[in-house]
Design an enzyme around this catalytic site. Structure first.
Site, PDB file in Angstrom:
ATOM      1  N   SER A 335      99.592  52.508 -50.870  1.00  0.00           N
ATOM      2  CA  SER A 335      99.139  52.095 -49.543  1.00  0.00           C
ATOM      3  C   SER A 335      97.657  51.749 -49.522  1.00  0.00           C
ATOM      4  O   SER A 335      96.831  52.466 -50.093  1.00  0.00           O
ATOM      5  CB  SER A 335      99.415  53.201 -48.524  1.00  0.00           C
ATOM      6  N   ASP A 336      97.368  50.631 -48.869  1.00  0.00           N
ATOM      7  CA  ASP A 336      95.986  50.283 -48.565  1.00  0.00           C
ATOM      8  C   ASP A 336      95.446  51.329 -47.586  1.00  0.00           C
ATOM      9  O   ASP A 336      96.222  51.975 -46.879  1.00  0.00           O
ATOM     10  CB  ASP A 336      95.978  48.882 -47.947  1.00  0.00           C
ATOM     11  N   LYS A 337      94.137  51.486 -47.533  1.00  0.00           N
ATOM     12  CA  LYS A 337      93.561  52.480 -46.625  1.00  0.00           C
ATOM     13  C   LYS A 337      93.220  51.871 -45.273  1.00  0.00           C
ATOM     14  O   LYS A 337      93.762  52.260 -44.245  1.00  0.00           O
ATOM     15  CB  LYS A 337      92.300  53.104 -47.230  1.00  0.00           C
ATOM     16  N   THR A 338      92.339  50.879 -45.279  1.00  0.00           N
ATOM     17  CA  THR A 338      91.823  50.327 -44.035  1.00  0.00           C
ATOM     18  C   THR A 338      92.919  49.599 -43.265  1.00  0.00           C
ATOM     19  O   THR A 338      93.551  48.678 -43.769  1.00  0.00           O
ATOM     20  CB  THR A 338      90.654  49.363 -44.311  1.00  0.00           C
ATOM     21  N   THR A 607     101.628  48.199 -49.710  1.00  0.00           N
ATOM     22  CA  THR A 607     101.196  47.636 -48.433  1.00  0.00           C
ATOM     23  C   THR A 607      99.921  46.841 -48.638  1.00  0.00           C
ATOM     24  O   THR A 607      99.129  47.125 -49.538  1.00  0.00           O
ATOM     25  CB  THR A 607     100.929  48.736 -47.387  1.00  0.00           C
TER      26      THR A 607
END
Length: 961
Positions: A335-338, A607
């Site tokens: 998963s991407d963070k932002t 993501t």
């Protein structure tokens, strides 16, 4: 006279009337790039040129209906009808035709509703673009673009029309959709000109351009429209392929048994001489009973309804139906963070701003705002910067006094990780402002030279004390959860200076808090045995703080470790064990996904939202474009979220697992029912020569198919483990059901005969005997679904009321037919009900033992409800590690063999004639995409099942997918 005739002969009535130069969007039309079109001009352009879309041929409803009668299984039933007609059995012929018609009508109805649901999904995936209209930047659907519009292009945009570059950056454009070239082209340039063609993708840069052509008037539009008329793409899941192979094998085996039945009846019991017609029809009816004609329909409807449910209830749009299999099988989510784990609503705390010597805090914010684009409304950093500056009275006064005016901005590029603004002062002198990753602002060569046009370093970049103090300040801010942006300035135009030396202005700290539901969602995904790995471009300390807040482990590696670890085995092990990676490059994301998918064989999700995420999204089995993603990310994704955060992913996982629970239960049931009918009817014939009336057997098959349609709407449970596309164990369970039920049925028949119950006699093969056997098989096949639909005991999962009503209704109809038409006594009717209840309980109990002890396919725990699951309040690192070890043990059990890691893609030729349209699906070219190629073939246009129109850019982009 002749000239007039000649002119008329060559008029293309469908072609748009050429517009003179004064018409809006005409050849020589020029729009003010700072104001855009007015509302009236937009209306004029739309009237002349039409909408920016490409019409797609709709499959006529009569073709959709007639297709229900084509295919392997319908052809077998049609063959049976022809044989019935050939032996002049008009009653059986009528029943078989009625069976075909009923299945066709049901199939048409379900497919039509599924088609409507998928059309709604297709229409809901709409790309948008920023344009200037009436001097205001607004966001519109790409289909609403008109020639003359001024559009703003950013990285990740799939160019939706032919656009003439006007001002902004030199653009890096991926033209592979048109040219096949892997290397991006630069626009504007002497070699390639200044027109950016529809269907290409912006790799880097930001610019304003004027729309010159839309729809089929674009360079690629007409070609794509022609392709869409001739080609379509069909993607089949691995699971569907395996099941259809099993079904064909069962039918083939049944065919051999039927031939044996024909020979036994004809030769051993003199059927060929005494009753040739009845002999042929008896064998034929068993063949019909063996064909699960409704199985493909139920599978497809289940998938389509599931996709529609995900969109409606979980805000997740599936772009490829076979992706539901991958979502149900997913073990690891990167998963991407932002914007995914966090809110992406950056906020700046003015008191935390760090100003370098010689500058004030308001200077940092002022220069940052001069390097931000007010038209980039979806950029969280620029938006936060401009919002904070609006509240800074001291900074606004300084701006007014000095008279700074932004002239242009070189947009953010994920490779160079900075933006450059060019500002003019009141006195006419120039100022260059740089904003971006601190390491790249201090020295652009940090981490290696990049492709940025302007390469520079700050004047104190070589001073150890300055660098140490800056690093310490950065660590303090990152440990507090701040993302830091560095600002530097150069007095003059850096484009005209060799090796410019900038002055460092300061650090702009931004905080991006986790979403309220992120910790709950991650814990819920862990409960569903899906491990989450955070992959972010932010600093390692920021990543660790975010991981702590959302319940992830602290084993966060810098992206540099991926690039510098030489030993392949060590690198793979690091990727497997890591909780996340920080300060990554786009290539790092892709490598993480490739390693998990290829080296470890687990179904991996990813993501992302930007053009830099597209390679990783494409590499993952489950590419997920988060809410607000760029066109490039959406085009590479299997799942598009229309709601922020990970919550929709958890909902999609649960629903996908339920879908496959329904599908698997029906597959087990239908194959088992075929085995039960073929074996029981055949063995009775082999032993006694007693054949159930062909009419009854055909009616039995028809009732079975009709009564099982509600399976698509049945209640199902989501397993706590991934659902893998393993058909072998399903086949074993099907054979268990079929064989055990056959043995019990034969025991009942021979016990009844010895106990002299009424007129029952296999040797005499009385009318009541045939009715008794038929009624027993009706109840056995109908009740079997209640056991086949659950992995454990039948009472642990309640079926839907529609399924219960359908089964009981069929059982009552069977009772009436057996009693009124075949003279089965009331006592024997009750006896059949009782014996079936006993047989059902025996099979259900032994099923659980068979699955758990013999084939080791115990169902395991289930997840109740759709709600997010609370984590333990005091979860220590040690406890997290233990939970992680348990999950990883399940990941090892969920490894897919190499041949199951891709989908089969068929390129279907769409023919023009009605007959060819009906049978067109039979002529296909199979393309298997191995490795990490997107699950669509290159240079082929996937056509939505029945969309009326799609955006021109969307079509071109799909062609390049």
């Amino acid at each position: 006279m002749s000239d007039d005739k000649t002119d008329k002969a060559f008029v293309d009535e469908e072609a748009p009337t050429p517009a003179p130069s004064e018409v809006v969007g005409g050849k020589n039309w020029q729009t003010d790039s700072t104001k855009g079109l007015s509302t009236s001009e937009v209306e004029q352009s739309l009237e002349v040129w039409g909408k920016n879309d490409i019409e797609v041929e709709i499959t006529p409803l009569y073709v959709l209906f007639l297709r229900q009668f084509t295919g392997f299984m319908p052809f077998l039933i049609e063959l049976a009808a022809i044989i019935s007609l050939a032996v002049q059995d008009y009653v059986d012929f009528a029943i078989v035709c009625g069976m075909l018609l009923v299945n066709g009508c049901l199939g048409f109805r379900e497919e039509y509703h599924a088609k409507k649901s998928l059309d709604e999904l297709a229409n809901s995936i709409e790309s948008t673009i920023t344009v200037l209209r009436d001097s205001v930047a607004i966001e519109i659907a790409t289909t609403e673009l008109v020639p003359g519009d001024i559009a703003f292009l950013v990285g990740g945009t799939i160019i939706p029309a032919d656009i003439k570059w006007l001002r902004g950056d030199v653009m890096s454009i991926d033209t592979a959709a048109l040219t096949g070239e892997p290397i991006p082209r630069k626009y504007p340039s002497e070699e390639h000109g200044d027109v950016l063609l529809s269907g290409t993708t912006v790799k880097a840069g930001e610019c304003y351009g004027q729309i010159t052509a839309t729809g089929t008037n674009t360079e690629i539009g007409q070609a794509q429209a022609d392709v869409m008329k001739d080609k379509a793409v069909k993607v089949e899941s691995v699971f569907y392929q395996k099941i259809m192979l099993v079904v064909q094998a069962v039918i083939l085996a049944s065919l051999f048994i039927v031939i044996a039945v024909l020979l036994v009846l004809g030769l051993a019991y003199d059927g060929f001489t005494v009753a040739a017609k009845e002999t042929v029809l008896s064998a034929l009816s068993i063949m019909i009973a063996a064909i699960p004609i409704a199985l493909p329909l139920v599978l497809q409807v289940n998938m389509a309804l599931g996709a529609a449910f995900l969109a409606k209830h979980h805000n997740a749009i599936v772009t490829s139906i076979p992706a539901l299999q991958d979502i149900a099988s997913m073990s690891i989510l990167c998963s991407d963070k932002t914007g995914t784990l966090t809110t992406a609503k950056m906020s700046i705390i003015p008191d935390s701003i760090h100003a370098a010597d010689g500058f004030e805090k308001e200077d940092v914010l002022l220069f940052a705002s001069l390097c931000s684009n007010p038209d980039k409304k979806d950029d969280p950093i620029d938006r936060a910067t401009l919002q904070a500056f609006e509240k800074d009275e001291a900074g606004k006064k300084k701006l007014e006094d000095i008279g700074y005016k932004q002239e242009s901005v070189v947009g953010f590029n994920p490779e160079v990780k900075r933006t450059i603004g060019f500002v003019r002062k009141k006195d006419g002198s120039m100022l260059t402002v740089a904003k971006g990753l601190p390491a790249k602002i201090i020295d652009t060569s940090a981490g290696g030279l990049d492709s940025g046009e302007i390469q520079f370093k700050c004047e104190k970049a070589g001073e150890k004390a300055f660098m140490a103090a800056l690093e310490q300040k950065g660590k303090e801010l990152s440990k507090a959860g701040y993302k830091t942006i560095a600002i530097a300035i150069f007095e003059g135009d850096a484009r005209k200076t060799d090796a410019p030396v900038f002055r460092f202005v300061g650090l702009l700290p931004m905080i991006d808090p986790p979403r309220e539901d992120t910790a709950l969602t991650i814990n819920s995904l862990h409960h569903a045995n899906i491990s989450v790995k955070m992959i972010t471009g932010d600093h390692q300390n920021v990543a660790r703080e975010t991981a702590r807040l959302i319940g992830l482990g602290q084993n966060i590696h810098p992206g540099e470790d991926i690039r510098t670890t030489v030993n392949e085995q060590q690198k793979n092990e690091m990727i497997w064990q890591a909780d996340g990676f920080a300060a990554v490059l786009p290539s790092d994301k892709r490598e993480v996904v490739m390693t998990l998918r290829n080296c470890f064989g687990v179904v991996t999700g990813m993501t992302g939202d930007g053009v830099n995420d597209a390679p990783a999204l494409s590499a993952a089995q489950v590419g997920i474009a988060v809410e607000g993603a760029t066109d490039a990310a959406k085009n590479a994704a299997d799942l598009i979220l229309t709601e922020p955060g990970l919550g929709p992913i958890y909902g999609a996982v649960l629903e996908s697992r339920r879908i496959f629970a329904r599908v698997k239960s029906y597959v087990v049931y239908r194959i088992a029912a075929s085995i039960l009918l073929v074996l029981t009817l055949s063995i009775v014939i082999f032993v006694s020569g007693c054949a159930v009336d062909s009419l009854l057997v055909i009616v039995l098959a028809l009732l079975n198919d009709i009564s099982m349609i509600p399976v698509a709407y049945d209640n199902a449970q989501a397993t706590a483990k991934p659902q893998l596309p393993k058909a072998s164990k399903l086949v074993l369970v099907s054979f268990f059901f079929g064989i055990v039920h056959t043995l019990l049925a034969l025991v009942v028949f021979f016990v009844v005969e010895r106990n002299d119950r009424g007129n029952f006699s296999l040797e005499m093969c009385t009318r009541e005997t045939r009715g008794f056997i038929w009624f027993y098989l009706i109840l056995a096949t109908e009740f079997m679904i209640f056991s086949a639909r659950t992995g454990s005991f039948f009472w642990e999962s309640a079926p839907s009321k529609y399924l219960v009503a359908s089964v009981l209704g069929t059982a009552v109809i069977g009772s009436l037919i057996a009693s009124l038409s075949y003279g089965v006594t009331g006592a024997n009717i009750g006896w059949v009900w009782l014996m079936n209840a006993v047989a059902f309980l025996i099979v259900d109990i032994t099923k659980v033992l068979f699955k758990s002890e013999i084939i080791h396919d115990a169902p395991g725990p289930i997840i109740v409800g759709d709600g997010l699951i609370e984590a333990e309040k005091e979860m220590t690192e040690a406890k997290k590690h233990m939970e992680k070890r348990k999950r990883y043990g399940i990941h090892v059990e969920s490894v897919l063999p190499p041949e199951d890691r891709y989908h089969n893609v068929q390129v279907v030729e769409t023919k023009k004639s009605c007959i060819a349209q009906i049978f067109g699906g039979l002529r296909t070219l199979h393309i298997s995409n191995y490795g990490f190629i997107r699950k669509r073939p290159p240079h082929v246009t996937p056509v939505p099942p029945s969309a009326t129109s799609v955006g021109a850019a969307g079509v071109a982009a799909m062609g390049a997918a």
